[in-house]
Design an enzyme around this catalytic site. Structure first.
Site, PDB file in Angstrom:
ATOM      1  N   THR A 123       0.848  -1.187   0.000  1.00  0.00           N
ATOM      2  CA  THR A 123       0.000   0.000   0.000  1.00  0.00           C
ATOM      3  C   THR A 123       0.880   1.231   0.000  1.00  0.00           C
ATOM      4  O   THR A 123       1.571   1.512   0.981  1.00  0.00           O
ATOM      5  CB  THR A 123      -0.904  -0.003   1.247  1.00  0.00           C
ATOM      6  OG1 THR A 123      -1.584  -1.253   1.270  1.00  0.00           O
ATOM      7  CG2 THR A 123      -1.916   1.112   1.194  1.00  0.00           C
ATOM      8  N   GLU A 165      -4.294  -5.023  -2.413  1.00  0.00           N
ATOM      9  CA  GLU A 165      -4.891  -6.188  -1.747  1.00  0.00           C
ATOM     10  C   GLU A 165      -5.962  -5.723  -0.779  1.00  0.00           C
ATOM     11  O   GLU A 165      -5.878  -4.627  -0.243  1.00  0.00           O
ATOM     12  CB  GLU A 165      -3.812  -7.017  -1.038  1.00  0.00           C
ATOM     13  CG  GLU A 165      -2.874  -6.236  -0.120  1.00  0.00           C
ATOM     14  CD  GLU A 165      -3.420  -5.935   1.238  1.00  0.00           C
ATOM     15  OE1 GLU A 165      -4.386  -6.600   1.647  1.00  0.00           O
ATOM     16  OE2 GLU A 165      -2.884  -5.022   1.910  1.00  0.00           O
ATOM     17  N   ARG A 168      -8.266  -9.529   4.701  1.00  0.00           N
ATOM     18  CA  ARG A 168      -8.439  -9.317   6.141  1.00  0.00           C
ATOM     19  C   ARG A 168      -7.655 -10.385   6.877  1.00  0.00           C
ATOM     20  O   ARG A 168      -7.718 -11.565   6.505  1.00  0.00           O
ATOM     21  CB  ARG A 168      -9.911  -9.459   6.539  1.00  0.00           C
ATOM     22  CG  ARG A 168     -10.776  -8.281   6.183  1.00  0.00           C
ATOM     23  CD  ARG A 168     -12.228  -8.668   6.244  1.00  0.00           C
ATOM     24  NE  ARG A 168     -12.483  -9.848   5.422  1.00  0.00           N
ATOM     25  CZ  ARG A 168     -13.598 -10.561   5.472  1.00  0.00           C
ATOM     26  NH1 ARG A 168     -14.551 -10.254   6.319  1.00  0.00           N
ATOM     27  NH2 ARG A 168     -13.767 -11.600   4.680  1.00  0.00           N
ATOM     28  N   LEU A 282     -20.531  -2.481  11.337  1.00  0.00           N
ATOM     29  CA  LEU A 282     -21.301  -1.541  12.161  1.00  0.00           C
ATOM     30  C   LEU A 282     -21.219  -1.941  13.631  1.00  0.00           C
ATOM     31  O   LEU A 282     -21.981  -1.442  14.447  1.00  0.00           O
ATOM     32  CB  LEU A 282     -22.766  -1.529  11.707  1.00  0.00           C
ATOM     33  CG  LEU A 282     -23.083  -0.759  10.416  1.00  0.00           C
ATOM     34  CD1 LEU A 282     -24.559  -0.902  10.062  1.00  0.00           C
ATOM     35  CD2 LEU A 282     -22.723   0.722  10.544  1.00  0.00           C
ATOM     36  N   ALA A 284     -20.267  -1.756  17.192  1.00  0.00           N
ATOM     37  CA  ALA A 284     -19.670  -0.779  18.112  1.00  0.00           C
ATOM     38  C   ALA A 284     -18.843  -1.522  19.149  1.00  0.00           C
ATOM     39  O   ALA A 284     -19.049  -2.711  19.395  1.00  0.00           O
ATOM     40  CB  ALA A 284     -20.779   0.014  18.787  1.00  0.00           C
ATOM     41  N   CYS A 292      -3.674  -1.775   9.148  1.00  0.00           N
ATOM     42  CA  CYS A 292      -4.099  -1.050   7.939  1.00  0.00           C
ATOM     43  C   CYS A 292      -4.942   0.187   8.189  1.00  0.00           C
ATOM     44  O   CYS A 292      -4.644   1.243   7.639  1.00  0.00           O
ATOM     45  CB  CYS A 292      -4.842  -2.003   7.016  1.00  0.00           C
ATOM     46  SG  CYS A 292      -3.717  -3.137   6.206  1.00  0.00           S
ATOM     47  N   LYS A 352      -7.833  -8.110  16.670  1.00  0.00           N
ATOM     48  CA  LYS A 352      -9.124  -8.741  16.395  1.00  0.00           C
ATOM     49  C   LYS A 352      -8.929 -10.248  16.545  1.00  0.00           C
ATOM     50  O   LYS A 352      -7.786 -10.713  16.640  1.00  0.00           O
ATOM     51  CB  LYS A 352      -9.637  -8.363  15.004  1.00  0.00           C
ATOM     52  CG  LYS A 352      -8.814  -8.917  13.861  1.00  0.00           C
ATOM     53  CD  LYS A 352      -9.525  -8.653  12.544  1.00  0.00           C
ATOM     54  CE  LYS A 352      -8.910  -9.476  11.441  1.00  0.00           C
ATOM     55  NZ  LYS A 352      -9.543  -9.282  10.163  1.00  0.00           N
TER      56      LYS A 352
HETATM   57  C1  UDX Z   1       1.648  -5.537   3.613  1.00  0.00           C
HETATM   58  C2  UDX Z   1       1.827  -4.459   2.565  1.00  0.00           C
HETATM   59  O1  UDX Z   1       2.926  -4.630   1.846  1.00  0.00           O
HETATM   60  C3  UDX Z   1       1.604  -3.130   3.177  1.00  0.00           C
HETATM   61  O2  UDX Z   1       1.896  -2.100   2.290  1.00  0.00           O
HETATM   62  C4  UDX Z   1       0.163  -3.156   3.502  1.00  0.00           C
HETATM   63  O3  UDX Z   1      -0.304  -1.914   3.908  1.00  0.00           O
HETATM   64  C5  UDX Z   1      -0.098  -4.191   4.577  1.00  0.00           C
HETATM   65  O4  UDX Z   1       0.338  -5.424   4.133  1.00  0.00           O
HETATM   66  P1  UDX Z   1       2.889  -6.835   5.450  1.00  0.00           P
HETATM   67  O5  UDX Z   1       2.757  -8.038   4.601  1.00  0.00           O
HETATM   68  O6  UDX Z   1       2.079  -6.761   6.696  1.00  0.00           O
HETATM   69  O7  UDX Z   1       2.580  -5.537   4.577  1.00  0.00           O
HETATM   70  O8  UDX Z   1       4.380  -6.478   5.718  1.00  0.00           O
HETATM   71  P2  UDX Z   1       5.469  -7.178   6.596  1.00  0.00           P
HETATM   72  O9  UDX Z   1       4.866  -8.195   7.476  1.00  0.00           O
HETATM   73  O10 UDX Z   1       6.311  -6.067   7.104  1.00  0.00           O
HETATM   74  O11 UDX Z   1       6.264  -8.004   5.487  1.00  0.00           O
HETATM   75  C6  UDX Z   1       7.196  -7.486   4.629  1.00  0.00           C
HETATM   76  C7  UDX Z   1       8.224  -8.569   4.387  1.00  0.00           C
HETATM   77  O12 UDX Z   1       9.120  -8.130   3.391  1.00  0.00           O
HETATM   78  C8  UDX Z   1       9.070  -8.921   5.613  1.00  0.00           C
HETATM   79  O13 UDX Z   1       9.076 -10.306   5.801  1.00  0.00           O
HETATM   80  C9  UDX Z   1      10.460  -8.389   5.264  1.00  0.00           C
HETATM   81  O14 UDX Z   1      11.495  -9.119   5.846  1.00  0.00           O
HETATM   82  C10 UDX Z   1      10.433  -8.514   3.756  1.00  0.00           C
HETATM   83  N1  UDX Z   1      11.375  -7.628   3.068  1.00  0.00           N
HETATM   84  C11 UDX Z   1      11.427  -6.313   3.365  1.00  0.00           C
HETATM   85  C12 UDX Z   1      12.195  -8.150   2.089  1.00  0.00           C
HETATM   86  O15 UDX Z   1      12.167  -9.338   1.797  1.00  0.00           O
HETATM   87  N2  UDX Z   1      13.071  -7.322   1.452  1.00  0.00           N
HETATM   88  C13 UDX Z   1      13.190  -6.001   1.745  1.00  0.00           C
HETATM   89  O16 UDX Z   1      14.009  -5.298   1.169  1.00  0.00           O
HETATM   90  C14 UDX Z   1      12.322  -5.477   2.726  1.00  0.00           C
HETATM   91  C1  UDX Z   2      -8.570  -4.482   6.867  1.00  0.00           C
HETATM   92  C2  UDX Z   2      -9.535  -4.487   5.670  1.00  0.00           C
HETATM   93  O1  UDX Z   2     -10.780  -5.064   6.046  1.00  0.00           O
HETATM   94  C3  UDX Z   2      -8.917  -5.245   4.514  1.00  0.00           C
HETATM   95  O2  UDX Z   2      -9.788  -5.201   3.391  1.00  0.00           O
HETATM   96  C4  UDX Z   2      -7.610  -4.529   4.206  1.00  0.00           C
HETATM   97  O3  UDX Z   2      -7.004  -4.931   3.061  1.00  0.00           O
HETATM   98  C5  UDX Z   2      -6.678  -4.636   5.389  1.00  0.00           C
HETATM   99  O4  UDX Z   2      -7.312  -3.974   6.472  1.00  0.00           O
HETATM  100  P1  UDX Z   2      -7.895  -6.134   8.819  1.00  0.00           P
HETATM  101  O5  UDX Z   2      -7.111  -4.988   9.343  1.00  0.00           O
HETATM  102  O6  UDX Z   2      -7.282  -7.475   8.732  1.00  0.00           O
HETATM  103  O7  UDX Z   2      -8.449  -5.806   7.359  1.00  0.00           O
HETATM  104  O8  UDX Z   2      -9.174  -6.283   9.759  1.00  0.00           O
HETATM  105  P2  UDX Z   2     -10.717  -5.952   9.731  1.00  0.00           P
HETATM  106  O9  UDX Z   2     -11.478  -7.208   9.779  1.00  0.00           O
HETATM  107  O10 UDX Z   2     -11.066  -4.996   8.657  1.00  0.00           O
HETATM  108  O11 UDX Z   2     -10.881  -5.230  11.148  1.00  0.00           O
HETATM  109  C6  UDX Z   2     -10.194  -4.027  11.450  1.00  0.00           C
HETATM  110  C7  UDX Z   2     -10.533  -3.551  12.827  1.00  0.00           C
HETATM  111  O12 UDX Z   2     -11.861  -3.085  12.914  1.00  0.00           O
HETATM  112  C8  UDX Z   2     -10.393  -4.613  13.930  1.00  0.00           C
HETATM  113  O13 UDX Z   2      -9.756  -4.044  15.049  1.00  0.00           O
HETATM  114  C9  UDX Z   2     -11.821  -4.979  14.252  1.00  0.00           C
HETATM  115  O14 UDX Z   2     -11.972  -5.420  15.584  1.00  0.00           O
HETATM  116  C10 UDX Z   2     -12.508  -3.651  14.036  1.00  0.00           C
HETATM  117  N1  UDX Z   2     -13.951  -3.750  13.726  1.00  0.00           N
HETATM  118  C11 UDX Z   2     -14.358  -4.401  12.598  1.00  0.00           C
HETATM  119  C12 UDX Z   2     -14.885  -3.137  14.555  1.00  0.00           C
HETATM  120  O15 UDX Z   2     -14.533  -2.532  15.575  1.00  0.00           O
HETATM  121  N2  UDX Z   2     -16.199  -3.203  14.212  1.00  0.00           N
HETATM  122  C13 UDX Z   2     -16.650  -3.834  13.088  1.00  0.00           C
HETATM  123  O16 UDX Z   2     -17.865  -3.842  12.839  1.00  0.00           O
HETATM  124  C14 UDX Z   2     -15.682  -4.468  12.257  1.00  0.00           C
END
Ligand code: UDX
Ligand code: UDX
Length: 463
Positions: A123, A165, A168, A282, A284, A292, A352
């Protein structure tokens, strides 16, 4: 197709395993040696239902391999996904340093044997597609003698597309196979066609579902949305900001419900049945967290700021969420009066259920605030106790293994994460262990009847 996914974090690993399952040859490139070592043995270093089994299927089929050799892996691939992390900096802007390093390295690794597609899965802020293109070009220029300008214009060796992407945590595999839509941002017709072909089994739902991610009943074709680069980037941010806003809206109404004697659950049901509003998101409670929502809302505000464009809705979304996390403290004060010297047990730590992710978890905000106010804090999470302890060595809380141990000598229990394990407990036994039988249901997830029948005081949110 030959694919290289750079970054085997949460998103990169799920993407790699899914594409391998669909019959693509996937190399997941990971620079962290510990993570690489464990993944190569089929061990997933974080908790996501079904993922460990799924990665194993990929490895055993020979379609999924892991490597730390970026150059070699890029050379083999036609499509290169960038899936490295973009965490928030203290000022709210995303830290793009990992993307920068990787994009240049991709450019340096490319040879002229094929036209490659570089896919931005991380992202990144609006406009980053062009920036990544520039970085890859810099990498190309650094590694090769610069070809004549006219040659390069005629046959570029790569194109950058955005493919956000929407996974969740806790249901990432299901979300990958049965998404609401697939978004590809690019004006390059050939690149869009290649991406559509890659996702064809998902778009047409022609693959055999894995046993642990069965196809939902009636699930059919997936919309394939083609946009320009900037719109695809904005779709990702807007989707998350809208969902966060929806939750904050419910939380604001919950506060009003408490004033006028209404029940936010009933209100949410009543408004959610309007198809224009929809029932989801929705609920609460103590508010949203995770890797994210907070990051994306603040990045969106940051972009707007660059254009001096005010975003009052986004600001309110965050402000309501910050206030919401502390509503349970107010409820504890109302019931117990003084918190100094009290013991509070937190049920759940991860942001969560079904994940051990603690990023921006409401439980941490609540724990720090309680400690600041002089209370003792105990906590019990079905999967993230150890992780929490390791990541927060200064957080002075007592970690417990089961609910009775947690409840022992507590003046109150607070449900922060609605794990199924917490939903139907022997509340009488729990109450017996406590010093004072108070339960704050921070997710409105428990049966008030069951809890009160056990002689406990029950307080929900917005009811
Ligand atoms: C992802 C997306 O990329 C982020 O932008 C989005 O908003 C949330 O999901 P995430 O998969 O959670 O991020 O990231 P993270 O768990 O930090 O994983 C990144 C991985 O890339 C790590 O395992 C890190 O070691 C690896 N990495 C990082 C490389 O292999 N090479 C690099 O140069 C930097
Ligand atoms: C989110 C987005 O849903 C997903 O599409 C995106 O790509 C990554 O971010 P994630 O962060 O894994 O996913 O969790 P999500 O299920 O969206 O919940 C986010 C937070 O909102 C959690 O802390 C959850 O407890 C909270 N939540 C969710 C509420 O408080 N109320 C709700 O009704 C739903």
């Amino acid at each position: 197709m030959d694919i290289c996914v750079i970054g085997a974090g949460y998103v990169g690993l799920v993407t790699s395993a899914c594409l391998a399952y669909l019959g693509n040859q996937v190399i997941a490139v990971e620079s962290n040696p510990e993570r690489l070592n464990s993944l190569s043995q089929g061990i997933v270093p974080f908790f996501e239902p079904g993922l460990q089994e799924f990665v194993k299927v990929g490895i055993d089929s020979g379609f999924l391999t892991f490597s730390d050799k970026l150059e070699e892996s890029v050379k083999k691939a036609q499509i290169i996904f960038i899936a490295v992390g973009t965490p928030s900096l203290p000022n709210g802007e995303p830290d793009l340093s990992q993307v920068m390093v990787v994009a240049r390295a991709i450019g340096s690794a490319m040879d002229g044997t094929k036209r490659r597609i570089v896919v931005n899965k991380s992202t990144v802020p609006v406009g980053s597609g062009n920036w990544v293109e520039m970085l890859v070009s810099q990498g190309v220029a650094n590694s090769q003698p610069v070809p004549a300008r006219s040659t390069r214009m005629e046959s570029p060796s790569f194109v950058v597309v955005s493919n956000p992407e929407f996974l969740r945590e806790g249901s990432a595999i299901t979300d990958s196979f049965y998404p609401d839509r697939i978004v590809v941002g690019s004006t390059d017709e050939n690149a869009v066609a290649v991406m559509k072909n890659l996702y064809k089994p998902i778009i047409d739902q022609t693959f055999d579902p894995p046993s642990f991610a069965p196809r939902p009943k009636g699930f059919q074709e997936v919309p394939f949305v083609i946009t320009d680069l900037a719109s695809a980037e904005l779709i990702k941010y807007s989707a998350n900001a809208f969902l966060a806003m929806k939750i904050s809206f419910s939380n604001e109404i919950a506060g009003l419900c408490e004033k006028v004697g209404a029940d936010v659950k009933q209100v949410a049901q009543g408004i959610g049945l309007d198809y224009r509003i929809g029932k989801a998101f929705l609920n609460a409670g103590v508010g949203w967290g995770g890797s994210c929502f907070g990051k994306d809302v603040s990045a969106l505000m940051q972009v707007a700021k660059e254009y001096s464009y005010p975003t009052p809705l986004l600001e309110a979304t965050v402000a309501v969420n910050e206030r919401q996390r502390l509503t349970v403290i107010k409820k504890l004060q109302e019931e117990l009066k003084i918190l100094k010297g009290r013991t509070v047990g937190l049920m759940g730590l991860s942001f969560k259920p079904n994940t051990d992710d603690l990023r921006d978890a409401p439980a941490l905000t609540i724990a720090y605030q309680l400690l600041k106010m002089g209370a003792s804090v105990k906590a019990m999470d079905p999967v993230s106790n150890e992780r929490c302890q390791a990541l927060n060595p200064n957080l002075d809380i007592v970690y417990c293994q089961d609910i009775n141990e947690l409840a022992t000598d507590c003046d109150a229990l607070v449900l922060v994460t609605e794990w199924d394990d917490f939903k139907h407990l022997h509340w009488k036994e729990v109450a017996k262990c406590m010093r004072w039988p108070l339960l704050i249901d921070g997710r409105n997830a428990l049966s008030e009847e069951e809890v009160t029948q056990a002689g406990m005081t029950y307080r929900g949110v917005g009811r």
